[in-house]
Design a protein around this motif. Structure first.
Motif, PDB file in Angstrom:
ATOM      1  N   ASP A   1      47.064  45.590  38.371  1.00 51.56           N
ATOM      2  CA  ASP A   1      47.270  43.937  38.482  1.00 51.56           C
ATOM      3  C   ASP A   1      47.388  43.552  36.820  1.00 51.56           C
ATOM      4  O   ASP A   1      46.229  43.621  36.367  1.00 51.56           O
ATOM      5  N   ASP A   2      48.484  43.081  36.652  1.00 51.33           N
ATOM      6  CA  ASP A   2      48.858  42.790  35.048  1.00 51.33           C
ATOM      7  C   ASP A   2      47.862  41.692  34.778  1.00 51.33           C
ATOM      8  O   ASP A   2      47.384  41.294  33.608  1.00 51.33           O
TER       9      ASP A   2
ATOM     10  N   MET B   1      49.910  34.516  37.988  1.00 53.03           N
ATOM     11  CA  MET B   1      49.058  33.418  37.982  1.00 53.03           C
ATOM     12  C   MET B   1      47.862  33.740  37.966  1.00 53.03           C
ATOM     13  O   MET B   1      47.274  34.584  38.968  1.00 53.03           O
ATOM     14  N   ASN B   2      46.758  33.024  37.353  1.00 54.03           N
ATOM     15  CA  ASN B   2      45.524  33.315  37.336  1.00 54.03           C
ATOM     16  C   ASN B   2      44.804  32.877  38.481  1.00 54.03           C
ATOM     17  O   ASN B   2      44.811  31.756  38.631  1.00 54.03           O
TER      18      ASN B   2
ATOM     19  N   GLU C   1      42.154  50.416  42.475  1.00 54.91           N
ATOM     20  CA  GLU C   1      43.430  50.811  42.017  1.00 54.91           C
ATOM     21  C   GLU C   1      44.285  49.693  41.859  1.00 54.91           C
ATOM     22  O   GLU C   1      45.013  49.457  40.929  1.00 54.91           O
ATOM     23  N   ALA C   2      44.336  48.866  43.212  1.00 55.62           N
ATOM     24  CA  ALA C   2      45.248  47.642  42.863  1.00 55.62           C
ATOM     25  C   ALA C   2      44.915  46.591  42.083  1.00 55.62           C
ATOM     26  O   ALA C   2      45.719  46.102  41.285  1.00 55.62           O
TER      27      ALA C   2
ATOM     28  N   THR D   1      36.736  33.923  41.874  1.00 51.14           N
ATOM     29  CA  THR D   1      37.408  33.468  40.798  1.00 51.14           C
ATOM     30  C   THR D   1      37.885  34.549  39.758  1.00 51.14           C
ATOM     31  O   THR D   1      38.921  34.176  38.838  1.00 51.14           O
ATOM     32  N   LEU D   2      37.743  35.707  40.180  1.00 51.23           N
ATOM     33  CA  LEU D   2      38.220  36.741  38.858  1.00 51.23           C
ATOM     34  C   LEU D   2      39.145  37.642  39.286  1.00 51.23           C
ATOM     35  O   LEU D   2      39.316  38.504  38.425  1.00 51.23           O
ATOM     36  N   PHE D   3      39.627  37.562  40.395  1.00 48.72           N
ATOM     37  CA  PHE D   3      40.848  38.300  40.532  1.00 48.72           C
ATOM     38  C   PHE D   3      41.963  37.798  40.341  1.00 48.72           C
ATOM     39  O   PHE D   3      42.332  36.266  40.335  1.00 48.72           O
TER      40      PHE D   3
END
Length: 134
Positions: free
Chosen positions: A91-92, A1-2, A86-87, A15-17
């Motif tokens: 994250d796809d 989910m964005n 790294e995480a 907002t961008l993670f």
């Protein structure tokens, strides 16, 4: 989910993670972070709006701590409380320019020792960088 979809409903400065959790989990975590940061829903709305629209005001420390709480819950901070690149790379849902912005912001801001101030500043830095690039 964005995260854009989730956070603008809850917090517009992160907002961008990207997230891989359900909206229910996010709502529950939002409530927990509000409680932990001692912010009411009404206060949160006001603080969020001020943080988005008025760069001249000092952002309430409670709002900064809310940001920290949410980043921790999403696993976006490492064991030292700093942005976990790294995480983010794994994250796809992460867009490449957000990861690049995060790298730049991490380099610029990792010297900040206050965990709440760091979380807020690195988040707003990423947003500013991505908006500048876009």
């Amino acid at each position: 989910m964005n995260l854009l979809n989730i956070v603008f409903a809850g917090i517009a400065v992160i907002t961008l993670f990207a997230l891989e959790t359900s909206a229910d989990d996010d709502a529950e975590q939002h409530a927990k972070c509000l409680q932990q940061s001692e912010i009411s829903e009404d206060e949160f709305g006001t603080m969020r709006e001020e943080a988005l629209t008025d760069n001249s005001i000092e952002v309430d420390t409670r709002f900064k701590c809310y940001t920290h709480c949410m980043l921790v819950s999403w696993g976006h901070l490492d064991e030292n409380g700093k942005l976990n690149i790294e995480a983010l790379e794994k994250d796809d849902g992460m867009i490449e320019r957000a990861v690049e912005a995060a790298k730049k912001c991490k380099e610029e801001l990792d010297n900040i020792t206050d965990k709440c101030d760091y979380a807020f500043k690195v988040t707003t830095c990423v947003i500013d960088e991505v908006n500048y690039q876009g």
